[in-house]
Design a protein around this motif. Structure first.
Motif, PDB file in Angstrom:
ATOM      1  N   HIS A   1      90.552 -17.422 -31.236  1.00 46.14           N
ATOM      2  CA  HIS A   1      89.590 -17.483 -30.128  1.00 46.14           C
ATOM      3  C   HIS A   1      88.637 -16.291 -30.168  1.00 46.14           C
ATOM      4  CE1 HIS A   1      90.914 -20.900 -27.554  1.00 46.14           C
ATOM      5  NE2 HIS A   1      92.022 -20.758 -28.248  1.00 46.14           N
ATOM      6  N   ALA A   2      89.162 -15.115 -30.482  1.00 45.00           N
ATOM      7  CA  ALA A   2      88.312 -13.916 -30.525  1.00 45.00           C
ATOM      8  C   ALA A   2      87.241 -14.044 -31.598  1.00 45.00           C
ATOM      9  CB  ALA A   2      89.173 -12.676 -30.766  1.00 45.00           C
ATOM     10  N   MET A   3      87.607 -14.555 -32.770  1.00 44.29           N
ATOM     11  CA  MET A   3      86.626 -14.712 -33.850  1.00 44.29           C
ATOM     12  C   MET A   3      85.661 -15.856 -33.570  1.00 44.29           C
ATOM     13  SD  MET A   3      88.680 -13.841 -37.410  1.00 44.29           S
ATOM     14  CE  MET A   3      90.074 -14.928 -37.127  1.00 44.29           C
ATOM     15  N   PHE A   4      86.169 -16.935 -32.995  1.00 47.25           N
ATOM     16  CA  PHE A   4      85.309 -18.076 -32.699  1.00 47.25           C
ATOM     17  C   PHE A   4      84.242 -17.713 -31.666  1.00 47.25           C
ATOM     18  CE2 PHE A   4      84.317 -22.195 -30.685  1.00 47.25           C
ATOM     19  CZ  PHE A   4      84.022 -22.945 -31.822  1.00 47.25           C
ATOM     20  N   GLN A   5      84.600 -16.874 -30.714  1.00 46.60           N
ATOM     21  CA  GLN A   5      83.659 -16.478 -29.678  1.00 46.60           C
ATOM     22  C   GLN A   5      82.479 -15.680 -30.233  1.00 46.60           C
ATOM     23  OE1 GLN A   5      86.083 -14.416 -26.820  1.00 46.60           O
ATOM     24  NE2 GLN A   5      86.972 -16.295 -25.975  1.00 46.60           N
ATOM     25  N   VAL A   6      82.690 -15.005 -31.365  1.00 49.59           N
ATOM     26  CA  VAL A   6      81.604 -14.194 -31.946  1.00 49.59           C
ATOM     27  C   VAL A   6      81.156 -14.757 -33.290  1.00 49.59           C
ATOM     28  CG1 VAL A   6      82.286 -12.086 -30.738  1.00 49.59           C
ATOM     29  CG2 VAL A   6      83.274 -12.590 -32.978  1.00 49.59           C
ATOM     30  N   ARG A   7      81.307 -16.066 -33.479  1.00 55.61           N
ATOM     31  CA  ARG A   7      80.981 -16.653 -34.792  1.00 55.61           C
ATOM     32  C   ARG A   7      79.512 -16.481 -35.153  1.00 55.61           C
ATOM     33  NH1 ARG A   7      81.735 -20.326 -30.960  1.00 55.61           N
ATOM     34  NH2 ARG A   7      80.346 -22.118 -30.703  1.00 55.61           N
ATOM     35  N   GLU A   8      78.626 -16.458 -34.150  1.00 54.57           N
ATOM     36  CA  GLU A   8      77.212 -16.238 -34.467  1.00 54.57           C
ATOM     37  C   GLU A   8      76.985 -14.821 -34.966  1.00 54.57           C
ATOM     38  OE1 GLU A   8      74.858 -17.297 -31.117  1.00 54.57           O
ATOM     39  OE2 GLU A   8      75.392 -19.425 -31.185  1.00 54.57           O
ATOM     40  N   GLN A   9      77.656 -13.840 -34.333  1.00 52.75           N
ATOM     41  CA  GLN A   9      77.546 -12.469 -34.803  1.00 52.75           C
ATOM     42  C   GLN A   9      78.175 -12.318 -36.178  1.00 52.75           C
ATOM     43  OE1 GLN A   9      78.307 -13.575 -31.727  1.00 52.75           O
ATOM     44  NE2 GLN A   9      78.399 -11.879 -30.228  1.00 52.75           N
ATOM     45  N   LEU A  10      79.298 -13.016 -36.409  1.00 49.28           N
ATOM     46  CA  LEU A  10      79.914 -12.972 -37.729  1.00 49.28           C
ATOM     47  C   LEU A  10      78.944 -13.476 -38.789  1.00 49.28           C
ATOM     48  CD1 LEU A  10      83.521 -14.376 -37.040  1.00 49.28           C
ATOM     49  CD2 LEU A  10      82.844 -11.994 -37.340  1.00 49.28           C
ATOM     50  N   ALA A  11      78.255 -14.557 -38.467  1.00 53.20           N
ATOM     51  CA  ALA A  11      77.311 -15.140 -39.432  1.00 53.20           C
ATOM     52  C   ALA A  11      76.197 -14.157 -39.777  1.00 53.20           C
ATOM     53  CB  ALA A  11      76.732 -16.437 -38.868  1.00 53.20           C
ATOM     54  N   ARG A  12      75.758 -13.396 -38.789  1.00 57.09           N
ATOM     55  CA  ARG A  12      74.699 -12.415 -39.066  1.00 57.09           C
ATOM     56  C   ARG A  12      75.175 -11.312 -40.007  1.00 57.09           C
ATOM     57  NH1 ARG A  12      73.149 -13.482 -33.525  1.00 57.09           N
ATOM     58  NH2 ARG A  12      74.380 -11.732 -32.714  1.00 57.09           N
ATOM     59  N   HIS A  13      76.477 -11.145 -40.110  1.00 57.42           N
ATOM     60  CA  HIS A  13      77.051 -10.173 -41.046  1.00 57.42           C
ATOM     61  C   HIS A  13      77.590 -10.854 -42.299  1.00 57.42           C
ATOM     62  CE1 HIS A  13      76.807  -6.529 -38.537  1.00 57.42           C
ATOM     63  NE2 HIS A  13      76.995  -7.338 -37.514  1.00 57.42           N
ATOM     64  N   GLY A  14      77.192 -12.107 -42.516  1.00 59.19           N
ATOM     65  CA  GLY A  14      77.550 -12.795 -43.754  1.00 59.19           C
ATOM     66  C   GLY A  14      78.923 -13.423 -43.779  1.00 59.19           C
ATOM     67  N   VAL A  15      79.516 -13.665 -42.597  1.00 58.07           N
ATOM     68  CA  VAL A  15      80.853 -14.250 -42.523  1.00 58.07           C
ATOM     69  C   VAL A  15      80.790 -15.570 -41.753  1.00 58.07           C
ATOM     70  CG1 VAL A  15      83.222 -13.968 -41.682  1.00 58.07           C
ATOM     71  CG2 VAL A  15      81.982 -11.997 -42.610  1.00 58.07           C
ATOM     72  N   HIS A  16      81.302 -16.626 -42.369  1.00 54.99           N
ATOM     73  CA  HIS A  16      81.317 -17.944 -41.735  1.00 54.99           C
ATOM     74  C   HIS A  16      82.732 -18.260 -41.254  1.00 54.99           C
ATOM     75  CE1 HIS A  16      80.466 -22.143 -40.907  1.00 54.99           C
ATOM     76  NE2 HIS A  16      81.462 -22.505 -41.699  1.00 54.99           N
ATOM     77  N   TYR A  17      82.869 -18.533 -39.949  1.00 51.64           N
ATOM     78  CA  TYR A  17      84.158 -18.948 -39.399  1.00 51.64           C
ATOM     79  C   TYR A  17      84.264 -20.459 -39.548  1.00 51.64           C
ATOM     80  CZ  TYR A  17      88.256 -19.282 -36.398  1.00 51.64           C
ATOM     81  OH  TYR A  17      89.521 -19.527 -35.932  1.00 51.64           O
ATOM     82  N   VAL A  18      85.249 -20.926 -40.301  1.00 48.94           N
ATOM     83  CA  VAL A  18      85.347 -22.338 -40.659  1.00 48.94           C
ATOM     84  C   VAL A  18      85.923 -23.150 -39.500  1.00 48.94           C
ATOM     85  CG1 VAL A  18      86.355 -23.995 -42.262  1.00 48.94           C
ATOM     86  CG2 VAL A  18      85.666 -21.728 -43.082  1.00 48.94           C
ATOM     87  N   GLY A  19      85.228 -24.232 -39.145  1.00 53.11           N
ATOM     88  CA  GLY A  19      85.707 -25.143 -38.114  1.00 53.11           C
ATOM     89  C   GLY A  19      84.776 -25.195 -36.929  1.00 53.11           C
ATOM     90  N   SER A  20      84.866 -26.289 -36.188  1.00 48.23           N
ATOM     91  CA  SER A  20      84.037 -26.480 -35.006  1.00 48.23           C
ATOM     92  C   SER A  20      84.774 -26.126 -33.728  1.00 48.23           C
ATOM     93  CB  SER A  20      83.552 -27.933 -34.925  1.00 48.23           C
ATOM     94  OG  SER A  20      84.658 -28.826 -34.884  1.00 48.23           O
ATOM     95  N   ARG A  21      85.991 -25.614 -33.855  1.00 48.96           N
ATOM     96  CA  ARG A  21      86.794 -25.154 -32.722  1.00 48.96           C
ATOM     97  C   ARG A  21      87.670 -24.008 -33.219  1.00 48.96           C
ATOM     98  NH1 ARG A  21      88.246 -30.240 -34.144  1.00 48.96           N
ATOM     99  NH2 ARG A  21      87.147 -31.102 -32.358  1.00 48.96           N
TER     100      ARG A  21
END
Length: 384
Positions: A22-42
């Motif tokens: 949940h913690a990573m999913f909540q910041v998935r847009e910020q993760l993407a800006r740092h080159g990290v993709h969180y896999v999944g739609s939930r």
């Protein structure tokens, strides 16, 4: 991790996995800006994980896993353009060799970095007991411990809980495909909510503080009174022969959700293991430490923190709860009422609304009347 890379988080369960997801999913847009993709739609793709593990049936009250749920994640990992990915599923901690092959075929064995989180067993076991109660178990905590700590036990529940805690065996299975330099064990720090996010940030090359410490409903547990209330409702569900769908809707999505969110959880909790179980738990913990140290994998944290002997003492278990407070009973009824209304709405919506394509046998009002006649008698009440 050098790019391109996939950080594969395999749990196991009750080591902070859900909270981290949940913690990573909540910041998935910020993760993407740092080159990290969180896999999944939930946050947690449980159904897809079931396919990867080769499971034919879903959890209680859930539909059976569909192959397309896993294929969707496979396609997602194949098409993302970001240099790093995170795939997190605590169920992967019990993957056998065939499942490991399916998972690594999807993630790419040559770019996958494994992370396993180890937590002290005297904390894991009470948490697992509560989790199993929320999945229709009626066993007491002490009887649950006897089953889990029996070296000759070969029950499905024993394998579900204890096999992923055998860190040596887990690392050995994955180590047949992955080199030790691309495997890591993170030692959970009890009482430090920031330790796990900081470890993941370090593995992913993220700035410190990007992933917020886990909190909120994702890792909210129940008190002993609330857990005992659910355990008694489980007996009622068995006696009344509730279907898996009815149980999930009424108890897991109704009663449990209400009890986890109630404000007055100030009663006793179980925070460890009793004296009779202490030495066996200490032996298992010492084996975990030895297996981690001899594995050759990367270690984040001090494995000695997993030891029980010399760090904690046995706990005195609270007295048996023979009746629940009226406030707990009120929350149980509130949860049942909310769930019954939801079930009535699903019935009116027609067969397509049910996860198994079947109408519920009882409408909301009829179901609530039935439960009201039995719940108070099963729980017992005492004035708070």
């Amino acid at each position: 991790m050098p790019a391109p890379a996939v950080l594969l988080h395999i749990g196991p369960a009750k080591t902070g996995s859900t909270a981290m997801q949940h913690a990573m999913f909540q910041v998935r847009e910020q993760l993407a800006r740092h080159g990290v993709h969180y896999v999944g739609s939930r946050p947690h793709e449980k159904e897809a994980g079931g396919i990867a593990l080769g499971l034919a049936h879903g959890a209680i009250g859930r539909r059976d896993p569909r192959p397309e749920s896993w294929q969707r994640l496979v396609d997602e990992m194949a098409t993302t353009t970001l240099p790093r990915m995170v795939l997190s599923n605590e169920d992967f901690g019990r993957a056998d060799e065939a499942a490991i092959d399916r998972i690594l075929t999807a993630t790419g064995a040559d770019r996958t970095h494994l992370v396993y989180v180890a937590r002290r067993l005297d904390k894991v076991l009470p948490s697992h007991w509560q989790q199993q109660v929320k999945a229709r178990m009626t066993t007491s905590y002490e009887d649950f411990l006897r089953e889990m700590l029996d070296p000759d036990a070969d029950t499905w529940r024993h394998r579900l809980v204890m096999d992923p805690q055998d860190v040596g065996a887990v690392l050995a299975r994955w180590g047949k495909v992955l080199p030790p330099e691309r495997m890591a064990v993170v030692v959970a720090e009890e009482g430090d909510r920031e330790a796990l996010p900081r470890a993941f940030e370090g593995l992913l090359g993220l700035p410190a503080g990007l992933i917020a410490p886990p909190g909120g409903p994702a890792n909210q547990s129940m008190g002993l009174a609330e857990t005992e209330a659910v355990r008694r409702i489980n007996r009622l569900a068995i006696d009344e022969q509730w279907t898996p769908v009815e149980y999930r809707q009424l108890v897991q999505l109704g009663v449990v959700k209400e009890l986890k969110n109630r404000a007055g959880q100030s009663g006793p909790r179980i925070g460890g293991v009793p004296a009779w179980a202490f030495e066996r738990v200490a032996e298992l913990a010492d084996t975990q430490v030895d297996d981690i140290r001899s594995s050759g994998v990367n270690v984040v944290g001090d494995p000695d923190r997993l030891r029980v002997r010399g760090q904690v003492e046995p706990v005195d278990l609270p007295d048996e709860i023979t009746a629940v407070d009226l406030d707990v009973l009120a929350d149980v009824v509130s949860g049942l009422r909310t769930a019954a209304k939801r079930m009535k709405a699903r019935t009116l919506a027609g067969p397509a609304a049910d996860v198994r394509g079947q109408r519920d046998d009882l409408g909301g009002r009829q179901l609530l009347q039935l439960l009201a006649r039995r719940t108070a008698a099963r729980l017992g009440v005492r004035r708070g």
